[in-house]
Scaffold this active site. Structure first.
Site, PDB file in Angstrom:
ATOM      1  N   ARG A  90      33.809  49.185  11.235  1.00  0.00           N
ATOM      2  CA  ARG A  90      32.461  49.501  11.711  1.00  0.00           C
ATOM      3  C   ARG A  90      32.364  49.295  13.218  1.00  0.00           C
ATOM      4  NH1 ARG A  90      26.648  46.897   9.673  1.00  0.00           N
ATOM      5  NH2 ARG A  90      25.388  47.955  11.259  1.00  0.00           N
ATOM      6  N   ASN A 144      27.516  53.943   2.178  1.00  0.00           N
ATOM      7  CA  ASN A 144      27.274  54.961   3.211  1.00  0.00           C
ATOM      8  C   ASN A 144      28.547  55.703   3.595  1.00  0.00           C
ATOM      9  OD1 ASN A 144      24.462  54.770   3.772  1.00  0.00           O
ATOM     10  ND2 ASN A 144      24.824  52.784   4.750  1.00  0.00           N
ATOM     11  N   CYS A 164      19.273  54.637  -1.341  1.00  0.00           N
ATOM     12  CA  CYS A 164      19.118  54.103   0.007  1.00  0.00           C
ATOM     13  C   CYS A 164      17.843  53.278   0.030  1.00  0.00           C
ATOM     14  CB  CYS A 164      19.044  55.243   1.020  1.00  0.00           C
ATOM     15  SG  CYS A 164      18.858  54.709   2.744  1.00  0.00           S
ATOM     16  N   HIS A 194      19.315  59.360   5.518  1.00  0.00           N
ATOM     17  CA  HIS A 194      19.238  58.969   6.922  1.00  0.00           C
ATOM     18  C   HIS A 194      18.767  60.125   7.816  1.00  0.00           C
ATOM     19  CE1 HIS A 194      21.984  55.178   6.493  1.00  0.00           C
ATOM     20  NE2 HIS A 194      20.932  55.178   5.684  1.00  0.00           N
ATOM     21  N   TYR A 244      16.310  56.460  11.681  1.00  0.00           N
ATOM     22  CA  TYR A 244      17.557  57.124  12.085  1.00  0.00           C
ATOM     23  C   TYR A 244      17.291  58.374  12.921  1.00  0.00           C
ATOM     24  CZ  TYR A 244      20.190  54.071   8.987  1.00  0.00           C
ATOM     25  OH  TYR A 244      20.761  52.971   8.399  1.00  0.00           O
TER      26      TYR A 244
END
Length: 421
Positions: A90, A144, A164, A194, A244
């Protein structure tokens, strides 16, 4: 009822356990299995999970294992919450895109594509093993990028629904601002994972009064502050975009911000170290307050509600989930995966009818859907050209020089996770 959590060693898991314990009348679990290859984390999380159940007088059995096949055998539902490559991957997703002047984020843009490429093959392997041991099990995907991963699962014929926490977060926030029960708040939530907008906030159900104009008039400043968007943007749009959308509506501003502070991944990694130390304390028997800063608010409530409905229990009749479009948005293919209100039950999820979508939103939805098509193709088949085309199609990239540079960086940083690289 047996549930299995793949990625059970996650620091998120105590949030989920707390929900299972509090909402046991909705989802009466008799056996819960936490599966994770990281045995050290699994021991810490599993110990806390058992203490949470004991504190709340839940008599369900909690088991931990590193053996996936044993863990999913006989499960009624399998919840996926894994992170291939961990926080180290990440960290890369959030940093190398900035070198090309693009947003560094783990679920959208170039970083989101990297996560999809690492994740889809692993999730499909897990799903096949679930199908071999228990073909009737539901797969609930919280991993995700949820839209792409859920589409991969559905196209492979799995009984899957994507989940989500963005929608339930808005539901709870709006209920608090309006001083009503969360169950009374019904969202006209439309888009992709998102990439969504709340076009109406109805009280009492899908046909209830739309109070969004009043919500924005009375509480617009608070909503705008949470989204980190200017209040006039909300007033002009008349909708509430997912947070987002800031990556799209304020891309250059976000890139400048990200270049001046530590990555979110670095913050989360530090938080995880502290949480795991807490989880090892044998006196701790509830989720610590620090966990709220980790993210995933209301994740447990959403997961319990969805699992209960899929397994024929007492879940809500309407929930926001990720599932096949099937004509709901006529400008998208039927096999696109959208995020929308759906009727959920033992049959799965059936999207509710959606009013026509304004071109301002439909255009971006269609653009990102095209990117997701190409991203899934790259995840399934590999190859530099497929990665390049997916990046070129993404509205946060969109220029061939950026796409070229990002392709090289993506492959270089993820080579160990890409069988074809």
């Amino acid at each position: 009822m047996k549930l299995t959590v793949v990625g059970g060693g996650s620091t998120y898991t105590p949030e989920l356990i707390d929900g299972f314990a509090r909402l046991r009348d909705t989802l009466p679990i008799t056996e819960l299995v936490l599966v994770d290859p990281a045995a050290d984390r699994l021991d810490l999380v599993g110990g806390l999970a058992r203490r949470i159940f004991a504190r709340q007088d839940h008599d369900g059995k909690i088991a931990t294992t590193t053996d996936l096949d044993a863990g999913v055998e006989g499960a009624d539902a399998v919840l996926l919450q894994l992170r291939v490559g961990g926080q180290a991957a990440r960290e890369q997703d959030e940093t190398w895109p900035l070198e090309c002047g693009c947003v560094g984020q783990e679920t959208t843009g170039a970083g989101g594509l990297a996560k999809a490429l690492r994740t889809v093959p692993v999730v499909l392997d897990i799903a096949e093993r679930v199908r071999r041991t228990n073909p009737d099990a539901w797969i609930i995907d919280f991993t995700n990028p949820v839209g792409i991963v859920t589409r991969a699962l559905l196209q492979a014929g799995h009984k899957a629904v994507g989940l989500c926490n963005v929608a339930i977060g808005f539901q709870r926030k709006f209920a608090r601002l309006l001083d009503v029960a969360p169950a009374d708040v019904h969202l006209d939530h439309v888009g992709l994972n998102h990439l969504t907008w709340e076009r109406a906030v109805r009280i009492g159900g899908p046909e209830g009064e739309n109070v969004l104009p009043r919500l924005l008039a009375e509480h617009g400043d608070a909503v705008a502050d949470d989204l980190r968007l200017p209040r006039p943007v909300l007033d002009r749009l008349g909708v509430v975009p997912s947070y987002y959308l800031r990556y799209f509506y304020a891309h250059d501003e976000v890139v400048r911000e990200l270049g001046t502070k530590p990555s979110r991944a670095a913050e989360v990694a530090a938080m995880e170290r502290e949480l795991l130390e807490m989880y090892g304390d044998p006196a701790l028997d509830e989720k610590p307050a620090l966990l709220a800063k980790r993210g995933g608010a209301f994740y447990s409530e959403a997961a319990v509600d969805l699992a209960a409905s899929l397994l024929g229990g007492g879940g809500s009749p309407y929930q926001v989930v990720n599932t096949y479009n099937n004509g709901t948005l006529p400008f998208l293919p039927d096999d696109a995966v959208i995020e929308t209100q759906a009727a959920v039950g033992a049959h799965g999820a059936t999207p509710l009818p959606v009013a026509p979508v304004d071109p301002l939103y439909a255009g971006l939805i269609a653009n990102v859907t095209a990117y997701e098509d190409l991203a899934l193709e790259a995840a399934l088949r590999g190859g530099r050209d497929r990665v390049f085309k997916a990046l070129l199609a993404h509205p946060l990239v969109g220029q061939y020089a950026y796409a070229d540079g990002l392709t090289d960086r993506l492959i270089a940083h993820n080579r160990e996770h890409l069988a074809w690289a």
